[in-house]
Design a protein around this motif. Structure first.
Motif, PDB file in Angstrom:
ATOM      1  N   THR A  82       0.859  -1.183   0.000  1.00 34.89           N
ATOM      2  CA  THR A  82       0.000   0.000   0.000  1.00 34.89           C
ATOM      3  C   THR A  82       0.891   1.227   0.000  1.00 34.89           C
ATOM      4  OG1 THR A  82      -1.680  -1.215   1.198  1.00 34.89           O
ATOM      5  CG2 THR A  82      -1.834   1.187   1.264  1.00 34.89           C
ATOM      6  N   LEU A  84       1.320   5.573  -0.543  1.00 39.74           N
ATOM      7  CA  LEU A  84       0.785   6.931  -0.582  1.00 39.74           C
ATOM      8  C   LEU A  84       1.738   7.789  -1.397  1.00 39.74           C
ATOM      9  CD1 LEU A  84      -1.199   9.142   0.469  1.00 39.74           C
ATOM     10  CD2 LEU A  84       0.392   9.451   2.383  1.00 39.74           C
ATOM     11  N   MET A  92      -3.643   7.496  -2.850  1.00 45.64           N
ATOM     12  CA  MET A  92      -3.463   6.259  -2.079  1.00 45.64           C
ATOM     13  C   MET A  92      -3.788   5.075  -2.969  1.00 45.64           C
ATOM     14  SD  MET A  92      -2.885   4.967   1.067  1.00 45.64           S
ATOM     15  CE  MET A  92      -3.482   6.012   2.383  1.00 45.64           C
ATOM     16  N   ILE A 111      -3.549   8.473   8.758  1.00 50.51           N
ATOM     17  CA  ILE A 111      -4.278   8.507   7.486  1.00 50.51           C
ATOM     18  C   ILE A 111      -5.089   9.795   7.442  1.00 50.51           C
ATOM     19  CG2 ILE A 111      -6.024   7.362   6.068  1.00 50.51           C
ATOM     20  CD1 ILE A 111      -3.509   5.696   6.357  1.00 50.51           C
ATOM     21  N   VAL A 114      -7.178  12.329   1.005  1.00 49.45           N
ATOM     22  CA  VAL A 114      -6.426  12.196  -0.240  1.00 49.45           C
ATOM     23  C   VAL A 114      -7.269  12.734  -1.385  1.00 49.45           C
ATOM     24  CG1 VAL A 114      -5.104  10.194   0.572  1.00 49.45           C
ATOM     25  CG2 VAL A 114      -7.223   9.830  -0.707  1.00 49.45           C
ATOM     26  N   VAL A 117      -8.065   7.819  -4.512  1.00 46.56           N
ATOM     27  CA  VAL A 117      -7.810   6.501  -3.943  1.00 46.56           C
ATOM     28  C   VAL A 117      -8.026   5.469  -5.041  1.00 46.56           C
ATOM     29  CG1 VAL A 117     -10.189   6.210  -3.051  1.00 46.56           C
ATOM     30  CG2 VAL A 117      -8.315   4.855  -2.092  1.00 46.56           C
ATOM     31  N   LEU A 135     -10.009   8.639   4.545  1.00 47.68           N
ATOM     32  CA  LEU A 135      -9.372   9.051   3.289  1.00 47.68           C
ATOM     33  C   LEU A 135     -10.109  10.225   2.655  1.00 47.68           C
ATOM     34  CD1 LEU A 135      -8.538   5.636   1.582  1.00 47.68           C
ATOM     35  CD2 LEU A 135      -6.964   7.192   2.747  1.00 47.68           C
TER      36      LEU A 135
END
Length: 196
Positions: A82, A84, A92, A111, A114, A117, A135
């Motif tokens: 995973t 970022l 992400m 977290i 973003v 995603v 997120l």
């Protein structure tokens, strides 16, 4: 980057053997996975086990590996690498993480919101609503095949994205999806026009 070793994530590996010089890879689960890594090495690539805490830059972006933990004894979807990306856009990429692994990623990292995603596991139902709320993505890209036999993306996942006000871009309906711009001005281009 090989997030994990399911065929839909490594099936095109032959196309890059001999071309890539570095490969970040998730934990293997047996001889078949190791053979894939041997192929990469044979093609001249440096194979690096990706783990939480790794970071580097790519163009205008910094990337940080958030999962898996170094030395973790997990494999498959739950071990999906995973990442970022932070730069003009904050993005992400979740591989095929399930709900339990998403909760573990959230517990191990700070977290925050973003811009984009890459939705986990093609939009399966195995998702953490709490994770997607954290997120609070502007755009959610669902990489999924048309008329797949799994029923992806699921109503549960689409409901989660709806409740987080995340704009959905689905490859099964839109074909190729290209995202560009900056946080204040995100542009989404799709190969096909999707009716509202």
């Amino acid at each position: 980057m090989l997030t994990h070793y399911d065929r839909d994530h490594v099936g095109g590996l032959d196309a890059v053997v001999g071309i890539v010089d570095r490969a970040l890879v998730g934990p293997t689960d047996g001889a078949a996975d190791e053979h894939l890594l041997d192929d990469l090495r044979g093609g001249g690539a440096q194979v690096v086990d990706a783990h939480r805490g790794m970071a580097d830059t790519l163009g205008d972006y910094r990337w940080d590996v958030l999962w898996p933990r170094d030395g973790a004894r997990i494999s498959g979807n739950e071990a999906s690498v995973t990442v970022l990306f932070s730069g003009p856009l904050r993005m992400m990429f979740l591989g095929d993480l399930g709900e339990r692994a998403q909760a573990a990623v959230a517990a191990a990292n700070t977290i925050g919101p973003v811009d984009v995603v890459k939705v986990a596991h093609h939009g399966s139902a195995d998702q953490s609503e709490r994770f997607y709320l954290a997120l609070h993505a502007v755009v959610g890209v669902i990489s999924v095949g048309l008329d797949n036999g799994y029923g992806h993306p699921t109503d549960r996942l689409l409901g989660i994205l709806g409740r987080t006000a995340t704009r959905v871009a689905r490859t099964d309906l839109a074909g190729l999806v290209v995202i560009s711009g900056r946080s204040a001005a995100i542009s989404v281009w799709t190969e096909k026009t999707v009716p509202p």
